[in-house]
Write a protein that holds these residues in place. Sequence first.
Motif, PDB file in Angstrom:
ATOM      1  N   ALA A   9      13.720  54.479  20.972  1.00  0.00           N
ATOM      2  CA  ALA A   9      14.991  54.883  20.206  1.00  0.00           C
ATOM      3  C   ALA A   9      15.379  56.293  19.135  1.00  0.00           C
ATOM      4  O   ALA A   9      14.289  56.881  18.190  1.00  0.00           O
ATOM      5  N   VAL A  10      16.189  56.247  18.816  1.00  0.00           N
ATOM      6  CA  VAL A  10      16.176  56.893  18.262  1.00  0.00           C
ATOM      7  C   VAL A  10      18.043  57.057  17.299  1.00  0.00           C
ATOM      8  O   VAL A  10      18.705  56.202  17.185  1.00  0.00           O
ATOM      9  N   ALA A  11      17.809  57.579  16.287  1.00  0.00           N
ATOM     10  CA  ALA A  11      18.850  57.264  15.062  1.00  0.00           C
ATOM     11  C   ALA A  11      19.092  58.937  14.852  1.00  0.00           C
ATOM     12  O   ALA A  11      18.713  59.611  14.585  1.00  0.00           O
ATOM     13  N   GLY A  12      20.646  59.282  14.391  1.00  0.00           N
ATOM     14  CA  GLY A  12      21.390  60.575  14.525  1.00  0.00           C
ATOM     15  C   GLY A  12      22.490  60.318  14.501  1.00  0.00           C
ATOM     16  O   GLY A  12      23.517  59.198  15.337  1.00  0.00           O
TER      17      GLY A  12
ATOM     18  N   THR B  74      11.667  53.299  14.525  1.00  0.00           N
ATOM     19  CA  THR B  74      11.368  52.954  15.051  1.00  0.00           C
ATOM     20  C   THR B  74      11.638  51.851  16.418  1.00  0.00           C
ATOM     21  O   THR B  74      12.317  51.164  16.162  1.00  0.00           O
ATOM     22  N   SER B  75      10.889  52.918  17.197  1.00  0.00           N
ATOM     23  CA  SER B  75      10.772  51.101  18.633  1.00  0.00           C
ATOM     24  C   SER B  75      10.149  50.550  18.418  1.00  0.00           C
ATOM     25  O   SER B  75       9.007  50.194  17.488  1.00  0.00           O
ATOM     26  N   ASN B  76      10.869  49.731  20.158  1.00  0.00           N
ATOM     27  CA  ASN B  76       9.514  48.055  19.963  1.00  0.00           C
ATOM     28  C   ASN B  76       9.933  47.892  20.756  1.00  0.00           C
ATOM     29  O   ASN B  76      10.015  48.677  22.086  1.00  0.00           O
TER      30      ASN B  76
ATOM     31  N   ASN C 144       3.010  57.580  29.067  1.00  0.00           N
ATOM     32  CA  ASN C 144       2.911  56.546  28.855  1.00  0.00           C
ATOM     33  C   ASN C 144       1.631  56.695  27.621  1.00  0.00           C
ATOM     34  O   ASN C 144       1.542  55.030  27.223  1.00  0.00           O
ATOM     35  N   VAL C 145       2.870  56.625  26.877  1.00  0.00           N
ATOM     36  CA  VAL C 145       2.748  56.071  24.889  1.00  0.00           C
ATOM     37  C   VAL C 145       4.009  54.571  25.384  1.00  0.00           C
ATOM     38  O   VAL C 145       4.765  54.791  26.098  1.00  0.00           O
TER      39      VAL C 145
END
Length: 321
Positions: free
Chosen positions: A134-137, A126-128, A117-118
């Motif tokens: 959100a994943v960057a890779g 950065t998530s929003n 529950n985050v």
Amino acid sequence: MPDTSPILNLPYILPAQAQKHVTHNESIQMLDRLVQLTVISRGISTPPASPATGDCYVVGTGASGDWAAQDGAITVWQGAAWVFTPAKAGWRAYALDEAASITFDGTDWGNSVILQNVTGIGINTTSNSTNPLAVAGDATLLSHDGAGHQLKINKASVPDTASLLFQDNWSGRAEMGLAGNDAFSIKVSADGASFDTALSFDPATATTKAKCLTSGKIAIDTDTVGLIDTPSAGGFVLITVVHASYPQTSHSGIFCYDTGGSLACDSIYTGASFSNLGTAVLTGTTGTVNSSSLAVKAGQLQIENRYSNTWTYSYTFLGGL
């Protein structure tokens, strides 16, 4: 003035106290076991037989022996005896046997990092609120845990969307999934604003539709007429009986049809057991026994089966979409 500090209960040196070093050393020992707290384990309930000086544990549930009645407390072997410090809510430690941070909530010791529950998780980015994960890779790996693996995308109701969107510089170019209905579709776009359906699958009939192409199948009982909606008022249609024991050429036909304002059905090819009855109204016994017949009506094709058992017909429309 109290004799101990309010948080760690460190003993104060009192005015005119004799042997002040005893009190001072006791405070140093407490700081030594509580600051940068690292424990060997939090799950042991029986004291180890040969501890080394400085060995530190969180006493496990149902403790016995020298640890009896000390469940959840922090204990350190001081060389001659175990010294206990009751934990307070919010205290953290590192458990060596688990390679994990643990936190005391006032009752139990649990993992410090709780991903339940985050509001968001960002991995290398950065998530929003729109993208809580959100994943960057260069790649994302989802693998099995012993057998298969499913990626599940769920939507609330039929008009909603459950899909995968492929973008070019954050502008949509292709989308596949359930977009606004329950028919799986693949859509494409040149500008990210207007999408056109390139391919779709009807969930009830498994009919396949593509640009200028619609395919499906229909089962028709003996002496019965089946109706197929045409994708447009005119075009070409290829029809054949799906049966492993019969020659496809004898039970196939290719036709040019009009199911709009001027009903018509022209044969391009018909097998020996397939008849074109034009604009006739088929009843189930209109055509010849042991054959199939085709006729057109407004917006539909009629297929009549006069075989002695149920037949499955496959059809493919070309053009008109």
